[in-house]
Scaffold this active site. Sequence first.
Site, PDB file in Angstrom:
ATOM      1  N   HIS A   1      61.654   7.593  16.444  1.00 36.36           N
ATOM      2  CA  HIS A   1      62.766   8.248  17.195  1.00 36.36           C
ATOM      3  C   HIS A   1      62.996   7.702  18.584  1.00 36.36           C
ATOM      4  O   HIS A   1      61.884   7.485  19.354  1.00 36.36           O
ATOM      5  CB  HIS A   1      62.918   9.588  17.162  1.00 36.36           C
ATOM      6  CG  HIS A   1      64.106  10.195  17.709  1.00 36.36           C
ATOM      7  ND1 HIS A   1      64.392  10.716  18.874  1.00 36.36           N
ATOM      8  CD2 HIS A   1      65.276  10.677  16.934  1.00 36.36           C
ATOM      9  CE1 HIS A   1      65.842  11.229  19.003  1.00 36.36           C
ATOM     10  NE2 HIS A   1      66.308  11.039  17.784  1.00 36.36           N
TER      11      HIS A   1
ATOM     12  N   GLU B   1      76.038   7.332   0.909  1.00 33.56           N
ATOM     13  CA  GLU B   1      76.094   7.983   2.057  1.00 33.56           C
ATOM     14  C   GLU B   1      77.737   7.667   2.492  1.00 33.56           C
ATOM     15  O   GLU B   1      77.923   6.629   2.679  1.00 33.56           O
ATOM     16  CB  GLU B   1      75.177   7.816   3.168  1.00 33.56           C
ATOM     17  CG  GLU B   1      75.401   8.620   4.458  1.00 33.56           C
ATOM     18  CD  GLU B   1      74.510   8.730   5.469  1.00 33.56           C
ATOM     19  OE1 GLU B   1      73.230   8.582   5.408  1.00 33.56           O
ATOM     20  OE2 GLU B   1      74.603   8.124   6.646  1.00 33.56           O
TER      21      GLU B   1
ATOM     22  N   ALA C   1      64.846  19.896  14.664  1.00 34.04           N
ATOM     23  CA  ALA C   1      65.254  19.690  13.155  1.00 34.04           C
ATOM     24  C   ALA C   1      64.321  20.646  12.347  1.00 34.04           C
ATOM     25  O   ALA C   1      64.652  21.480  11.492  1.00 34.04           O
ATOM     26  CB  ALA C   1      65.324  18.577  12.539  1.00 34.04           C
TER      27      ALA C   1
ATOM     28  N   ASP D   1      55.603  10.995  17.170  1.00 30.99           N
ATOM     29  CA  ASP D   1      56.902  10.766  16.254  1.00 30.99           C
ATOM     30  C   ASP D   1      56.258  11.223  14.986  1.00 30.99           C
ATOM     31  O   ASP D   1      56.863  11.846  14.322  1.00 30.99           O
ATOM     32  CB  ASP D   1      57.469   9.560  16.256  1.00 30.99           C
ATOM     33  CG  ASP D   1      58.684   9.463  15.493  1.00 30.99           C
ATOM     34  OD1 ASP D   1      59.622   9.692  16.011  1.00 30.99           O
ATOM     35  OD2 ASP D   1      58.787   9.045  14.362  1.00 30.99           O
TER      36      ASP D   1
ATOM     37  N   THR E   1      77.803  12.818   5.801  1.00 35.80           N
ATOM     38  CA  THR E   1      77.194  13.238   7.276  1.00 35.80           C
ATOM     39  C   THR E   1      78.082  14.470   7.878  1.00 35.80           C
ATOM     40  O   THR E   1      79.340  14.567   7.430  1.00 35.80           O
ATOM     41  CB  THR E   1      77.297  11.849   8.084  1.00 35.80           C
ATOM     42  OG1 THR E   1      78.563  11.313   8.269  1.00 35.80           O
ATOM     43  CG2 THR E   1      76.442  10.781   7.471  1.00 35.80           C
TER      44      THR E   1
HETATM   45  P1  FAD Z   1      64.165  15.930  15.535  1.00 34.93           P
HETATM   46  O1  FAD Z   1      63.273  16.168  14.175  1.00 34.93           O
HETATM   47  O2  FAD Z   1      64.379  17.348  16.077  1.00 34.93           O
HETATM   48  O3  FAD Z   1      63.679  15.082  16.386  1.00 34.93           O
HETATM   49  C1  FAD Z   1      64.409  14.735  17.676  1.00 34.93           C
HETATM   50  C2  FAD Z   1      63.156  14.590  18.751  1.00 34.93           C
HETATM   51  O4  FAD Z   1      62.471  15.617  19.318  1.00 34.93           O
HETATM   52  C3  FAD Z   1      62.295  13.218  18.131  1.00 34.93           C
HETATM   53  O5  FAD Z   1      62.025  12.462  19.349  1.00 34.93           O
HETATM   54  C4  FAD Z   1      61.159  14.152  17.916  1.00 34.93           C
HETATM   55  O6  FAD Z   1      59.741  13.407  17.976  1.00 34.93           O
HETATM   56  C5  FAD Z   1      61.228  15.451  18.924  1.00 34.93           C
HETATM   57  N1  FAD Z   1      60.322  16.507  18.618  1.00 34.93           N
HETATM   58  C6  FAD Z   1      60.721  16.950  17.486  1.00 34.93           C
HETATM   59  N2  FAD Z   1      60.187  18.288  17.238  1.00 34.93           N
HETATM   60  C7  FAD Z   1      59.641  18.532  18.355  1.00 34.93           C
HETATM   61  C8  FAD Z   1      58.908  19.628  18.926  1.00 34.93           C
HETATM   62  N3  FAD Z   1      58.494  20.613  18.357  1.00 34.93           N
HETATM   63  N4  FAD Z   1      58.499  19.463  20.411  1.00 34.93           N
HETATM   64  C9  FAD Z   1      58.658  18.359  21.006  1.00 34.93           C
HETATM   65  N5  FAD Z   1      59.557  17.230  20.380  1.00 34.93           N
HETATM   66  C10 FAD Z   1      59.843  17.369  19.243  1.00 34.93           C
HETATM   67  N6  FAD Z   1      73.642  12.752  13.131  1.00 34.93           N
HETATM   68  C11 FAD Z   1      74.622  13.419  13.132  1.00 34.93           C
HETATM   69  O7  FAD Z   1      75.174  13.744  14.056  1.00 34.93           O
HETATM   70  N7  FAD Z   1      75.063  13.607  11.946  1.00 34.93           N
HETATM   71  C12 FAD Z   1      74.697  13.180  10.694  1.00 34.93           C
HETATM   72  O8  FAD Z   1      75.015  13.541   9.599  1.00 34.93           O
HETATM   73  C13 FAD Z   1      73.239  12.433  10.732  1.00 34.93           C
HETATM   74  N8  FAD Z   1      73.032  12.140   9.570  1.00 34.93           N
HETATM   75  C14 FAD Z   1      71.610  11.497   9.808  1.00 34.93           C
HETATM   76  C15 FAD Z   1      71.003  11.086   8.547  1.00 34.93           C
HETATM   77  C16 FAD Z   1      69.708  10.019   8.664  1.00 34.93           C
HETATM   78  C17 FAD Z   1      69.168   9.523   7.319  1.00 34.93           C
HETATM   79  C18 FAD Z   1      69.221   9.910   9.901  1.00 34.93           C
HETATM   80  C19 FAD Z   1      67.708   8.987   9.753  1.00 34.93           C
HETATM   81  C20 FAD Z   1      69.737  10.293  11.021  1.00 34.93           C
HETATM   82  C21 FAD Z   1      71.196  10.936  10.977  1.00 34.93           C
HETATM   83  N9  FAD Z   1      71.671  11.495  12.270  1.00 34.93           N
HETATM   84  C22 FAD Z   1      72.732  12.393  12.161  1.00 34.93           C
HETATM   85  C23 FAD Z   1      71.232  11.282  13.529  1.00 34.93           C
HETATM   86  C24 FAD Z   1      70.224  12.306  14.228  1.00 34.93           C
HETATM   87  O9  FAD Z   1      70.801  13.449  14.186  1.00 34.93           O
HETATM   88  C25 FAD Z   1      69.589  11.789  15.261  1.00 34.93           C
HETATM   89  O10 FAD Z   1      68.715  10.543  15.319  1.00 34.93           O
HETATM   90  C26 FAD Z   1      68.924  12.888  16.207  1.00 34.93           C
HETATM   91  O11 FAD Z   1      68.550  12.534  17.527  1.00 34.93           O
HETATM   92  C27 FAD Z   1      67.408  13.197  15.762  1.00 34.93           C
HETATM   93  O12 FAD Z   1      67.672  13.926  14.684  1.00 34.93           O
HETATM   94  P2  FAD Z   1      66.231  14.690  14.123  1.00 34.93           P
HETATM   95  O13 FAD Z   1      66.647  15.499  12.703  1.00 34.93           O
HETATM   96  O14 FAD Z   1      65.351  13.420  13.583  1.00 34.93           O
HETATM   97  O15 FAD Z   1      65.544  15.421  15.232  1.00 34.93           O
END
Ligand code: FAD
Length: 305
Positions: free
Chosen positions: A165, A30, A141, A174, A61
Amino acid sequence: MALGLPSVLPGSRPSIGELIRHGQPTFSFEFFPPKTPAGERLLWQAIRELEPLQPSFVSITYGAGGTTRDTTVDVTERIATETTLLPMAHLTAVDHSVAELRNVIGRLAGAGVRNVLAVRGDPPGDPTGEWIAHPDGVRYAEELVRLVREAGDFSVGVAAFPYKHPRSPDIATDTEYFIRKCRAGADFAITQMVFDAEDYLRLRDRVAAAGCDTPILPGVMPVTKLATIERSEQLSGAPFPPALAAQFARVADDEEAVRQLGIEQANHLCRRLIDEGVPGIHFITMNRSTATREVWLNVAAGARV
Ligand code: FAD
C-alpha cells in the site's frame, strides 16, 4: 486465515468465500456506481452484456462520498433482485461513524446482499492526502472487517497490494497488516490491478510464507488507453512495469494498436495466472463490457475459469 464455512440456508446461494475455496477458479467483474443517467445506462448495458458469461460474482465499488454511496447500495440491490448475478458491495470507512456503517450494512443485508469487500477508503478529494478517521468511526480495514462480520452472516473480502500500500513504510509491515485483517475474519482478498504475474506471485508467496492461507484474487484490467497506465500508477503508487510501458510507448500514436496490445497483454497475463493456480480472476471493467469480454472469451477458450 480460514474461518470455516459460513452457514448457508437451504436453497440459498453459496457465498463468495465458499465459491473461491470450494470450486474451480472464479471469475468476476467489478463495476463502479454511475453519477449520471447516461452513466447508469452504460453500466446496465455492460451488466446485461456480461451476464451471459455467468461470472462467479460481480462487485460494485463504494463511492468516495455523496450520492454515489447510496447508488452503490441501490445498484447492488438491483443486481441481486433483477439479474442472475451474485453481487458484492464494496464498503469504506470514509466519513462514516460506526452507527452509519452499521446502517449501510443493515441496508445491504435487507437487500439480500451477503458479500462485502471491506476497504478503508482514501481521503475524499485527494487520495494521497492525510487520512483522518471519522471521530466515531474506524481507522483501519481490520476494524471494518470485524464490524461487518459481527453484523451478520456475511462473506467478507479485503484489499491486497502487490507493490505494498502506498502508505505502508515497507513490504514487511504491509504484509503484517494485511494478515491482521485476514485474521480479523476475511474469507478472501482482491488485489489492486496487476499487469505482471510476477508481482502477484511475490505477494502470494510472502503472505503464504507468513502462514496466512487467505485466497487472493488478482485484479486485472485490460489497458485500452494510455490514460489507464497513468491511473494505475496513481492508484498503486508503483510504476507501470517498464518492459510493458516500452511496448505501449512504441504504439502510443495509434489508439487501436494500444487497445490491441492491451488485450493481448491481458490475455497473456490471465493465462499465466491460471497456469499458476490462482483461485480466480477479478476483472475491473470500468463499466464497459467489450475489452473484458474479449479477454475473458480468449482465456475461457483455453480453460474454464
Ligand atoms: P487498510 O488495510 O486499513 O490499510 C491502510 C494503510 O494502513 C496501509 O498502509 C496499512 O499497512 C496500514 N495499516 C493497516 N492496519 C494498520 C494498523 N493496525 N496500524 C497501523 N497501520 C495499519 N476505495 C474506495 O473508496 N472504494 C472502493 O470501492 C474501493 N475498492 C477497492 C477494491 C480493491 C480490490 C482495492 C485493492 C482497493 C479498493 N479501494 C477502494 C481503495 C482503498 O480504499 C485504498 O487503497 C485505501 O487506501 C486502503 O484500503 P485498505 O482496505 O487496504 O486499508
